[in-house]
Scaffold this active site. Structure first.
Site, PDB file in Angstrom:
ATOM      1  N   ARG A  16       2.576  -9.362  16.459  1.00 42.20           N
ATOM      2  CA  ARG A  16       2.050  -8.903  15.177  1.00 42.20           C
ATOM      3  C   ARG A  16       2.889  -7.755  14.625  1.00 42.20           C
ATOM      4  O   ARG A  16       3.737  -7.199  15.315  1.00 42.20           O
ATOM      5  CB  ARG A  16       0.566  -8.517  15.268  1.00 42.20           C
ATOM      6  N   CYS A 125      -3.421   1.572  10.486  1.00 47.19           N
ATOM      7  CA  CYS A 125      -3.039   0.389  11.255  1.00 47.19           C
ATOM      8  C   CYS A 125      -1.926   0.740  12.242  1.00 47.19           C
ATOM      9  O   CYS A 125      -1.933   1.835  12.824  1.00 47.19           O
ATOM     10  CB  CYS A 125      -2.652  -0.755  10.325  1.00 47.19           C
ATOM     11  N   ASP A 194       3.263  -5.231   4.393  1.00 44.78           N
ATOM     12  CA  ASP A 194       3.385  -6.651   4.751  1.00 44.78           C
ATOM     13  C   ASP A 194       4.135  -7.386   3.651  1.00 44.78           C
ATOM     14  O   ASP A 194       4.944  -8.268   3.917  1.00 44.78           O
ATOM     15  CB  ASP A 194       2.003  -7.265   4.979  1.00 44.78           C
ATOM     16  N   LYS A 205      -2.423  -3.642   5.389  1.00 48.17           N
ATOM     17  CA  LYS A 205      -3.681  -3.763   6.136  1.00 48.17           C
ATOM     18  C   LYS A 205      -4.884  -3.328   5.297  1.00 48.17           C
ATOM     19  O   LYS A 205      -4.814  -2.338   4.582  1.00 48.17           O
ATOM     20  CB  LYS A 205      -3.575  -2.916   7.409  1.00 48.17           C
TER      21      LYS A 205
END
Ligand code: RI2
Length: 308
Positions: A16, A125, A194, A205
């Site tokens: 991840r 995160c 992301d 996140k």
């Protein structure tokens, strides 16, 4: 690792983090090429398409994976035989992975200059790029404190505080609901990315946009740490970013709430450009308004090719 195993590990989040899944996608295609036996061009292109699809379908939100996969297969159709195609894929994958690791290092160096001795930082995160910035500043001898959010439901904040504490940094874990209250003590916020859209919005996140709002209200600088392969060429052509929704078992245990209660588990959110002070990239620190220009320049002639 083969393509199917890599895709499964990305899906179940064993692998991840937006940068890591991009490098894993490139690496899986490189292994696919290394182990490929066969020399019929059409069969190979069909097999490659299937491998690409398997990887791209593993998680929908981080465009880094899309960019990593496409950078790895770029130019394949211009090669004259399967042997040349296999060599190109392995070479492209290596270039992408090397450039990615180099970008993370450069962002660490650039971002660290925004941190002053004695500063208090907040992050959310578990972004390897944002943590690279914070750790670089600490290694430069700056005395810093970090507040890290728990980041429900996956609690990636535990990874973050463990990493920072192992580094020797003064680290405090807070629950997600404490962000606004704690923001008063904070000098800068550093988060990862992301996806960044062509109009400078950040997809990160879930909860990141609340952090940005709280920072804006408190006049705290809000920095996004992002390699440029997290800029989404798809958004240039109007595509919306798909926000991944994960299983409700990540939020509630079975039987914990009445069956009539609906549970909604979106794992990313969008922070508008106006709440972002700067995006720190391997090409330097830029405003969200510069994303379009950088993307168009990087795409060059490929902007006229079908990117969807
Ligand atoms: P780096 C993560 O997503 C987080 O949203 C984090 O901010 C982002 O990827 C970037 O991570 P997830 O895979 O590339 O935990 O900075 O859902 O490591």
């Amino acid at each position: 690792m083969n393509v199917e195993d890599t895709a499964a590990s990305i899906r179940d989040m064993t692998i991840r983090g937006a940068g890591k899944i991009a490098r894993a996608g490139a690496s899986a295609l490189s292994d696919f090429a290394e182990n490929y036996r066969g020399n019929d061009v059409q069969t190979f292109l069909a097999d490659l398409e299937k491998a690409k699809r398997t990887l791209l379908d593993s998680r929908p939100t981080a465009v880094s994976l899309w960019n990593g996969v496409h950078a790895t297969v770029r130019g394949v159709e211009d090669q004259k035989d399967v042997g040349e195609m296999l060599a190109l894929i392995q070479n492209n994958a290596k270039t992408f992975i090397d450039n990615s690791n180099n970008a993370v290092r450069l962002i660490g160096e650039i971002g660290a200059k925004r941190i002053k001795d004695g500063d208090t930082i907040m992050t959310t995160c578990n972004s390897s790029v944002a943590l690279g910035v914070i750790k670089t500043a600490f290694r430069q001898g700056k005395d810093i404190k970090v507040y890290a959010t728990e980041s429900r439901p996956w609690r990636q904040g535990i990874l973050t505080v463990t990493d920072l504490a192992n580094e020797g940094i003064d680290t405090t874990l807070i629950i997600d609901g404490a962000v606004r209250s704690v923001m008063k003590k904070v000098d800068e916020v550093f988060v990862g990315a992301d996806t960044i859209t062509s109009h400078g919005a950040l997809i990160n996140k879930i909860g990141t946009s609340q952090l940005a709002l709280a920072a804006n209200e408190a006049r705290v600088q809000f920095y996004v740490c992002s390699e440029t392969y997290k800029f989404s060429p798809l958004t240039l052509f109007g595509d919306r970013v798909t926000i991944e929704e994960r299983d409700i078992s990540e939020v509630v245990k079975e039987g914990e709430v009445p069956a009539s209660v609906k549970v909604f588990n979106p794992v990313f959110d969008s922070t508008p450009a106006k709440y972002i002070d700067a995006i720190i990239t391997e090409l330097g620190m830029m405003s969200p308004g510069s994303v379009y220009d950088v993307m168009v320049k990087q795409l060059g002639d490929r902007i006229f090719q079908k990117v969807i």
